[in-house]
Each structure stands twice: as C-alpha cells, then as structure tokens.
Design a protein around this motif. Sequence first.
Motif, PDB file in Angstrom:
ATOM      1  N   UNK A 240       0.854  -1.188   0.000  1.00  0.00           N
ATOM      2  CA  UNK A 240       0.000   0.000   0.000  1.00  0.00           C
ATOM      3  C   UNK A 240       0.892   1.240   0.000  1.00  0.00           C
ATOM      4  N   UNK A 241       0.609   2.130  -0.956  1.00  0.00           N
ATOM      5  CA  UNK A 241       1.421   3.345  -1.103  1.00  0.00           C
ATOM      6  C   UNK A 241       0.502   4.547  -1.301  1.00  0.00           C
ATOM      7  N   UNK A 242       1.088   5.739  -1.218  1.00  0.00           N
ATOM      8  CA  UNK A 242       0.340   6.959  -1.513  1.00  0.00           C
ATOM      9  C   UNK A 242       0.533   7.351  -2.973  1.00  0.00           C
ATOM     10  N   UNK A 243       0.196   8.588  -3.304  1.00  0.00           N
ATOM     11  CA  UNK A 243       0.354   9.069  -4.676  1.00  0.00           C
ATOM     12  C   UNK A 243       0.577  10.570  -4.676  1.00  0.00           C
ATOM     13  N   UNK A 244       1.279  11.026  -5.694  1.00  0.00           N
ATOM     14  CA  UNK A 244       1.487  12.467  -5.886  1.00  0.00           C
ATOM     15  C   UNK A 244       0.590  13.020  -6.978  1.00  0.00           C
ATOM     16  N   UNK A 245       0.250  12.178  -7.939  1.00  0.00           N
ATOM     17  CA  UNK A 245      -0.687  12.595  -8.982  1.00  0.00           C
ATOM     18  C   UNK A 245      -1.211  11.343  -9.677  1.00  0.00           C
ATOM     19  N   UNK A 246      -2.515  11.318  -9.895  1.00  0.00           N
ATOM     20  CA  UNK A 246      -3.124  10.165 -10.575  1.00  0.00           C
ATOM     21  C   UNK A 246      -3.831  10.691 -11.828  1.00  0.00           C
ATOM     22  N   UNK A 247      -3.447  10.126 -12.979  1.00  0.00           N
ATOM     23  CA  UNK A 247      -4.032  10.582 -14.244  1.00  0.00           C
ATOM     24  C   UNK A 247      -5.417   9.959 -14.441  1.00  0.00           C
ATOM     25  N   UNK A 248      -6.132  10.458 -15.459  1.00  0.00           N
ATOM     26  CA  UNK A 248      -7.514  10.024 -15.708  1.00  0.00           C
ATOM     27  C   UNK A 248      -7.622   8.521 -15.976  1.00  0.00           C
ATOM     28  N   UNK A 249      -6.540   7.908 -16.474  1.00  0.00           N
ATOM     29  CA  UNK A 249      -6.600   6.465 -16.763  1.00  0.00           C
ATOM     30  C   UNK A 249      -6.128   5.606 -15.586  1.00  0.00           C
ATOM     31  N   UNK A 250      -5.841   6.259 -14.434  1.00  0.00           N
ATOM     32  CA  UNK A 250      -5.436   5.489 -13.251  1.00  0.00           C
ATOM     33  C   UNK A 250      -3.945   5.261 -13.128  1.00  0.00           C
ATOM     34  N   UNK A 251      -3.138   5.797 -14.056  1.00  0.00           N
ATOM     35  CA  UNK A 251      -1.677   5.730 -13.874  1.00  0.00           C
ATOM     36  C   UNK A 251      -1.322   6.586 -12.663  1.00  0.00           C
ATOM     37  N   UNK A 252      -0.360   6.086 -11.856  1.00  0.00           N
ATOM     38  CA  UNK A 252      -0.090   6.729 -10.555  1.00  0.00           C
ATOM     39  C   UNK A 252       1.366   7.180 -10.465  1.00  0.00           C
ATOM     40  N   UNK A 253       1.582   8.481 -10.247  1.00  0.00           N
ATOM     41  CA  UNK A 253       2.943   8.954  -9.930  1.00  0.00           C
ATOM     42  C   UNK A 253       3.115   8.923  -8.424  1.00  0.00           C
ATOM     43  N   UNK A 254       4.181   8.301  -7.991  1.00  0.00           N
ATOM     44  CA  UNK A 254       4.521   8.279  -6.557  1.00  0.00           C
ATOM     45  C   UNK A 254       6.043   8.171  -6.445  1.00  0.00           C
ATOM     46  N   UNK A 255       6.522   8.172  -5.227  1.00  0.00           N
ATOM     47  CA  UNK A 255       7.973   8.174  -4.965  1.00  0.00           C
ATOM     48  C   UNK A 255       8.714   7.147  -5.823  1.00  0.00           C
ATOM     49  N   UNK A 256       9.863   7.551  -6.316  1.00  0.00           N
ATOM     50  CA  UNK A 256      10.690   6.679  -7.147  1.00  0.00           C
ATOM     51  C   UNK A 256      10.876   5.320  -6.438  1.00  0.00           C
ATOM     52  N   UNK A 341     -10.535  -1.056 -11.334  1.00  0.00           N
ATOM     53  CA  UNK A 341     -10.544  -0.943 -12.795  1.00  0.00           C
ATOM     54  C   UNK A 341     -11.943  -1.286 -13.355  1.00  0.00           C
ATOM     55  N   UNK A 342     -12.308  -0.797 -14.514  1.00  0.00           N
ATOM     56  CA  UNK A 342     -11.551   0.086 -15.393  1.00  0.00           C
ATOM     57  C   UNK A 342     -11.548   1.524 -14.852  1.00  0.00           C
ATOM     58  N   UNK A 343     -10.340   2.057 -14.676  1.00  0.00           N
ATOM     59  CA  UNK A 343     -10.208   3.360 -14.012  1.00  0.00           C
ATOM     60  C   UNK A 343     -10.782   4.518 -14.821  1.00  0.00           C
ATOM     61  N   UNK A 344     -10.564   4.480 -16.117  1.00  0.00           N
ATOM     62  CA  UNK A 344     -11.045   5.573 -16.968  1.00  0.00           C
ATOM     63  C   UNK A 344     -12.523   5.874 -16.672  1.00  0.00           C
ATOM     64  N   UNK A 345     -13.254   4.810 -16.490  1.00  0.00           N
ATOM     65  CA  UNK A 345     -14.704   4.914 -16.282  1.00  0.00           C
ATOM     66  C   UNK A 345     -15.032   5.114 -14.796  1.00  0.00           C
ATOM     67  N   UNK A 346     -14.326   4.403 -13.942  1.00  0.00           N
ATOM     68  CA  UNK A 346     -14.725   4.376 -12.529  1.00  0.00           C
ATOM     69  C   UNK A 346     -14.180   5.544 -11.702  1.00  0.00           C
ATOM     70  N   UNK A 354     -20.801   8.765  -6.935  1.00  0.00           N
ATOM     71  CA  UNK A 354     -21.674   7.642  -7.264  1.00  0.00           C
ATOM     72  C   UNK A 354     -20.871   6.388  -6.971  1.00  0.00           C
ATOM     73  N   UNK A 355     -20.920   5.963  -5.718  1.00  0.00           N
ATOM     74  CA  UNK A 355     -20.058   4.863  -5.309  1.00  0.00           C
ATOM     75  C   UNK A 355     -20.799   3.543  -5.425  1.00  0.00           C
ATOM     76  N   UNK A 356     -20.367   2.723  -6.387  1.00  0.00           N
ATOM     77  CA  UNK A 356     -21.087   1.469  -6.621  1.00  0.00           C
ATOM     78  C   UNK A 356     -20.322   0.276  -6.083  1.00  0.00           C
ATOM     79  N   UNK A 357     -19.226   0.527  -5.305  1.00  0.00           N
ATOM     80  CA  UNK A 357     -18.461  -0.610  -4.780  1.00  0.00           C
ATOM     81  C   UNK A 357     -19.172  -1.242  -3.603  1.00  0.00           C
TER      82      UNK A 357
END
Length: 357
Positions: A240-256, A341-346, A354-357
């Motif tokens: 489990x990690x954090x994030x610095x920026x998450x793009x619309x498709x769910x790609x995650x920038x975090x610490x190197x 997933x699919x992140x683009x949509x969810x 609108x939380x459907x989980x």
Amino acid sequence: MVILLPYEPLSPIRWHNGQVELIDQTRLPGELVVIRPRTVEEMWDAIKRLKVRGAPAIGIAAAFGLYLAVRDSRAASRAEFESELKKAANYLTTSRPTAVNLFWALRRVEAAVADAPTDNVAALKEIVLREALTIRDEDEATCRAIGHNGAPLLEELEAVLTHCNAGTLATARYGTALAPVYYLASRGKLLKVFADETRPLLQGARLTAWELHQAGIPVTLITDNMAAAVMSKGLVQAVIVGADRIAANGDVANKIGTYGLAVLAKEHCLPFYVAAPASTFDLSLKSGEEIPIEERDAAEVTHFGLKPIAPAGIDVFNPAFDVTPNRYVTAIITEKGIIRPPYQENIPRVLQGINFN
Ligand code: MRU
C-alpha cells in the motif's frame, strides 16, 4: 471515527498563535524541531527542501504560504490584491512540480477570493487564511475517511509493505497509505508494516519508521532492494502506497521505486493498493506520461548526508518519482470510496460520489 492510540499521530502542520508551524522533516528522526516560516519565500524554501513534504501536506503548506504572501499587503483595491495573490501562487508552483495537490490548493484559495462578495482587502486576507485552515481541516477528515474505507481491504492481513512516507507526516494527520493502518490500530488490530527505507532521501527510514514506532505500531525497516525477498518469503500480503498525482486512466505517480514494487507485487500475486484523496487526481491528464516528474540535485544520490559515496563528477539520474501503469494497481482507496478498474470509467464515477463498490 475516533482514533485512540498509545500516541496520537502528530499533525505536521498547524496554525498557532498567528503563525504557521511545521515539523521540519529533514531533522527527523534525530530531532523534533518546529519551524515557523514567516514569508512566502521561507515557505517556498521549506517545500523545496522537503522540510514539509508529501502531496497533501505540500498543498496545505502552499495555501498557508499564500496567506504569508498577502498578510501584510497594502493593496489599494481588490484587483491589486488579486494580482498579488496570483503572483505569489505562480511563485509557489515553482517549488515542486509533481504533487498536484499543491496546484489544487493554490487554485482553491484563489477561487475563494475570486468568489468573495467583498472588495475590502482586510476581509480578503481573512478569506485566504480561512481557506488555508479549511484545506488543512478537510485533509484530516479526508485521511480519516481513507482509513475507514481502506481498513476492510487490510483487516484480515498480517503485514503490508509501504514505500516512502504516506503517513501522518505527509498530510494534515493520519496519512493516506498509513490511514487504514492507524484506523485498524484504533480498533485494536495491529497490522505489521514493512517500511522500505526509500533511497535517496530515506523518507521510509527517517519518517515512516519513526511515526509508526511513535504510534506503537509494529514496523520493520528494510532497504529498498529487500522488497522482493520479503514478498517471496510471504512476509507481506499486500503493498500500500500513496500518490502524488493520478491521471484520468489510473496511472499513478509516486515516490521513485513505487513502479518496481508494483511489478514485484504482480509477480507475487499480491494486491497493490494506492491510497489518495480526490485532490491527488488530475483528470486533465490522459495518462501518466503527461505527469511532470521532478528531477532533484545529483548530490542526493552521490552523497549520504554530507559524505560522498560516489566518484566526484559522476553522471547521475535522480527522478524523485516514477509512474506506475494502471494495470498494476489493484484498487485506489479514496475518501469517497474504493475505485477499481476500469479506471477511466470508474474514477469519475466514484469521485463524483456515485459509489457502486
Ligand atoms: O518527495 P516526497 O517525500 O514529497 O514524496 C512523497 C511521496 O511520494 C508520497 O508517497 C506521496 O506524496 C503521498 S503522501 C500522502
């Protein structure tokens, strides 16, 4: 949620007696030193030098930095005040490029001023301060909600692996990746945490190990190159990690180093969770390729503290973050719910409530 721990996690940023107080994270774990930036330049410097760090904390600090910039403003009109504010915001954006929370918090303070139904400069200054305080308080509540939402994913596990510091020190309080760990601890379940030391600046060793140890949560420190061995021995059941920026498709920038962990987790059939507030998503970016990645000074790699550990003049590549492709991310834990997933949509569906989980 009421968190009752042997030691309540500290808040690294507070407003006290008319001053911003920050725990200087470059001095931990040796010394617990509180600094009080008085000017926007001092706040810029605190962010740049990682005295305050971690995406949500950077955003909060930047919001207070804006207040420091305009506190003594002699603007004669609202237009002049707003232009001073804009100049200070532009300046603060040059401190660190990757964590989108910084840009989000600055925009939020500017919007609060733009929407204010007054031209009185003293009242506008108050609005800047109030918005910074609100951002701080909301972040604490957000982290609590991330803890609450993430806890069911981890409660049956014995141990998790984390990277860098996405704990209380990186937020207003409780953290993102560590929030479920604190939440479970408050309910009497002590999950073990393996903390990567996180080269080159050792946020895992200096900060994560320190804060968990302070809170009475079992933590085992490993060097970054031990993660595969820890996974293969079955010592952790999730990352489990954090994030610095998450793009619309769910790609995650975090610490190197995060990307490598995600690949390892997949190889070992372990879930790879990212915990982050809505303010860490940047839906204007289609994919992680568009996320600006900070590159830092070569001396962070060539030196261990002040001691040289490499030949003088050697070429160095020192990106502070990497991007984990969405296919490696099992779920993103947010204050609004769990996104799968699919992140683009969810992503938009969950963030819009609108939380459907
Ligand atoms: O360079 P840092 O220490 O600011 O990097 C911090 C991280 O990468 C954290 O994992 C991230 O900001 C999330 S903090 C809740």
